[in-house]
Motif scaffolding. Structure first.
Motif, PDB file in Angstrom:
ATOM      1  N   SER A  85     -40.960 -72.263  26.412  1.00  0.00           N
ATOM      2  CA  SER A  85     -40.768 -72.113  27.861  1.00  0.00           C
ATOM      3  C   SER A  85     -40.770 -73.444  28.592  1.00  0.00           C
ATOM      4  O   SER A  85     -40.961 -73.503  29.792  1.00  0.00           O
ATOM      5  CB  SER A  85     -41.878 -71.229  28.438  1.00  0.00           C
ATOM      6  N   GLU A 244     -46.616 -65.142  34.918  1.00  0.00           N
ATOM      7  CA  GLU A 244     -46.056 -66.002  33.880  1.00  0.00           C
ATOM      8  C   GLU A 244     -45.288 -65.161  32.860  1.00  0.00           C
ATOM      9  O   GLU A 244     -45.710 -64.069  32.492  1.00  0.00           O
ATOM     10  CB  GLU A 244     -47.163 -66.798  33.172  1.00  0.00           C
ATOM     11  N   GLU A 245     -44.193 -65.697  32.374  1.00  0.00           N
ATOM     12  CA  GLU A 245     -43.367 -64.972  31.412  1.00  0.00           C
ATOM     13  C   GLU A 245     -44.030 -64.977  30.036  1.00  0.00           C
ATOM     14  O   GLU A 245     -44.862 -65.853  29.732  1.00  0.00           O
ATOM     15  CB  GLU A 245     -41.984 -65.604  31.327  1.00  0.00           C
ATOM     16  N   PRO A 246     -43.669 -64.013  29.159  1.00  0.00           N
ATOM     17  CA  PRO A 246     -44.307 -63.924  27.837  1.00  0.00           C
ATOM     18  C   PRO A 246     -44.237 -65.214  27.031  1.00  0.00           C
ATOM     19  O   PRO A 246     -45.215 -65.579  26.363  1.00  0.00           O
ATOM     20  CB  PRO A 246     -43.541 -62.782  27.155  1.00  0.00           C
ATOM     21  N   ARG A 248     -44.148 -68.317  28.120  1.00  0.00           N
ATOM     22  CA  ARG A 248     -45.095 -69.284  28.677  1.00  0.00           C
ATOM     23  C   ARG A 248     -46.523 -68.902  28.282  1.00  0.00           C
ATOM     24  O   ARG A 248     -47.363 -69.774  28.013  1.00  0.00           O
ATOM     25  CB  ARG A 248     -44.933 -69.341  30.199  1.00  0.00           C
TER      26      ARG A 248
END
Length: 448
Positions: A85, A244-246, A248
Motif C-alpha cells: 500500500s 484504512e484499507e486491508p 495498509r
C-alpha cells in the motif's frame, strides 16, 4: 552552492567509496562513531542510496531538524517488498499524520498496555520456566530467546492473538532474519555467507510465509468482529475504524512485528549483559524488585512506576547500546545547522549511537552508570542528548509499549535469576538494522 553550504562541513572525501568504508569499519554504526570522533559533531559523508548525507551528533544542532516529517525514500526502499500500500516508513505527510495518530492511540495508551499486560506476563513466565527447566543444559542465548519472546508479545498485541506455537514464533523470527540478510547484502553489496540465488530464494519464501501468517490472523480477527476494544487496545480494529484499507493494515502489522520484536528483544539482552558485568547494579535492581514485589514473581502494571532503578538501568543500557543505532530524514526546505546552511533535499543522518557517546553531553560516555537517569541528572541535560527511539514526528510509535514490555521482562527475569556471562565469549555489537551481538550473548543462570 552557497559559500556557507554543505561543502563547508568536514568529512571524508566525497569521491570515496562509502560502501567500502562502512564495511571496513564493521558496519554503519561503527563508521558513524569513527567519523564523529575524527571530524566533530557535524559530518558530511557519502552514504549508499543518498550520495551525500549530513550526520548530526550534537543535540543542540539536532533541534533544527526535529520537526522534519519526511524520510528519504531511497534509504527505506529495501522495505518496499514488505509493502503493498506504499512504504509505511515513507508515507507522505498527508497520509502519515492520520496513520500515526491511530497508531499512537493504541501503542502509547495505558488502556492498551493494561489490557495485554496479563498475557505479556504469562508469556514471560513461560520462557522463564523453560530456562529454569533446562538450567543444567548450558547457557541460554539471550538474543535468540528474547527476540522470540518479544515477537510473541507484539503478535499478541498487534494481532489480538498469539502465534499457534513455539515453532511458529521461531519460524517468524527466522523469516525476518532471512529478509534482513538479503536486504543487507543488497544495500552494502557484501558477502553474507549465502550464495545469492539461495539468499534471494529464502527471502522470497520468507516474505510469502510472513504475509500468509498475517493474512490468516487477520481473517480470524474479521470472524471475531472488530468492534471490541476498537478505541483502546485492538490495533487492527482501530485501523479498520479509521478507514484504512486491508493492504495498509497488513503492511502496518508486518512492520510492527518486524520492528517490535527486534528492538525490544535486543534492548533487554543488552541490559542483562551490562548487569552481568556490573554485579553491584544487578544487586541493587534485585533489591528494588524484592522491596516492591515482595514474594510475588511478577509485577502488576501499576508496579512498573515504582521500579525506578530498573528504569534507569534500562535507559542507560539503551544509551550504550541503542537498539536502532541510527535514523534519517530528508530536509524539506533550506536548513540552518549552526553556521552552515544545507539545501532542501539533503539527507540528514541521525547517528543515535554517536549522539549517546558525545562526551560534551555524557561525561565518560563509555562507562555504565544508571545514575545518569536520576530526575536531577536528566533535568540538566539537553532533551535531544538521549534519542533511542528517534525524534520528531517520525519517531517510534511503539516507544512507550516497548518500555512497558522491557521493564516487565527484566523484572520477571531479575526476580528469578542471577545472570553470569558464560566464559570464553567475545560480545561484539554488529549492525543488522538493530544493534545485534555477532554471536548472540550466552548467559549462565543461577536461581535466586
Amino acid at each position: 552552492m552557497p559559500d556557507d553550504g554543505i561543502d563547508r562541513i568536514p568529512g571524508p572525501p566525497a569521491e570515496g567509496d562509502g560502501v567500502k568504508a562502512i564495511v571496513a569499519a564493521g558496519g554503519l554504526h561503527n563508521y558513524q562513531l569513527k567519523l564523529h570522533t575524527e571530524y566533530g559533531p557535524l559530518v558530511r559523508f557519502p552514504l549508499p542510496g543518498a550520495d551525500v548525507a549530513v550526520s548530526v551528533a550534537d543535540p543542540v544542532l539536532l533541534e533544527a531538524t526535529a520537526e522534519i516529517n519526511k524520510r528519504p525514500e531511497k534509504l527505506f526502499a529495501f522495505l518496499e517488498p514488505l509493502q503493498e500500500s506504499g512504504n509505511v516508513q515513507t508515507l507522505p505527510v498527508g497520509e502519515h499524520v492520520p496513520w500515526r495518530r491511530v497508531m499512537l492511540s493504541v501503542l502509547a495508551g495505558r488502556p492498551a498496555h493494561e489490557a495485554h499486560f496479563a498475557e505479556f506476563t504469562a508469556l514471560t513466565a513461560a520462557m522463564a520456566d523453560r530456562w529454569a527447566e533446562h538450567a543444567g543444559d548450558g547457557p541460554v542465548q539471550l538474543q535468540k530467546d528474547l527476540s522470540k519472546l518479544s515477537l510473541q508479545m507484539i503478535c499478541e498485541f498487534a494481532l489480538g492473538s498469539g502465534l499457534e506455537s513455539e515453532e511458529s514464533a521461531e519460524r517468524v523470527v527466522s523469516a525476518f532474519e532471512d529478509l534482513l540478510t538479503d536486504y543487507l547484502a543488497q544495500l552494502y553489496q557484501v558477502d553474507v555467507g549465502v550464495p545469492e540465488a539461495e539468499r534471494r530464494a529464502r527471502s522470497e519464501e520468507a516474505l510469502t510465509y510472513l504475509r500468509g501468517t498475517v493474512d490468516r490472523v487477520l481473517a480470524e480477527h474479521r470472524e471475531r468482529g472488530t468492534a471490541e476494544r476498537a478505541d483502546q487496545s485492538d490495533m487492527i480494529a482501530a485501523l479498520v475504524t479509521a478507514g484504512e484499507e486491508p493492504a495498509r493494515i497488513r503492511d502496518t502489522v508486518l512492520m510492527t512485528m518486524m520492528a517490535g520484536h527486534h528492538t525490544t528483544g535486543v534492548a533487554i539482552s543488552w541490559a542483562l549483559y551490562l548487569l552481568s558485568r556490573h554485579p553491584e547494579a544487578a544487586d541493587r535492581a534485585a533489591a528494588e524488585l524484592d522491596r516492591v514485589l515482595g514474594d510475588r514473581a511478577a509485577p502488576d502494571y501499576g508496579d512498573l512506576r515504582q521500579l525506578t532503578y530498573l528504569d534507569m538501568v534500562l535507559r542507560e543500557a539503551m544509551r550504550l547500546y541503542p537498539p536502532g543505532p541510527y535514523g534519517a530524514r530528508e530536509a524539506t526546505e533550506e536548513l540552518r545547522l549552526g553556521d552552515v546552511t544545507v539545501p532542501a533535499g539533503t539527507v540528514i543522518f541521525y547517528p543515535f549511537w554517536a549522539v549517546h557517546m558525545n562526551p560534551e553531553h555524557w561525561p565518560d560516555p563509555e562507562t555504565f552508570d544508571p545514575e545518569r537517569f536520576t530526575p536531577e541528572a536528566a533535568a540538566g541535560r539537553h532533551r535531544l542528548a538521549y534519542i533511542p527511539f528517534g525524534i520528531g514526528p517520525r519517531s517510534c510509535e511503539g516507544a512507550t509499549l516497548a518500555m512497558v514490555e522491557a521493564k516487565l521482562v527484566l523484572a520477571v527475569l531479575l526476580k528469578r535469576f542471577r545472570f553470569g556471562l558464560a566464559p570464553g565469549q567475545t560480545v561484539t555489537p554488529i549492525e543488522r538494522f538493530v544493534l545485534w551481538a555477532a554471536e548472540d550473548i550466552r548467559m549462565d543462570l543461577t536461581p535466586r
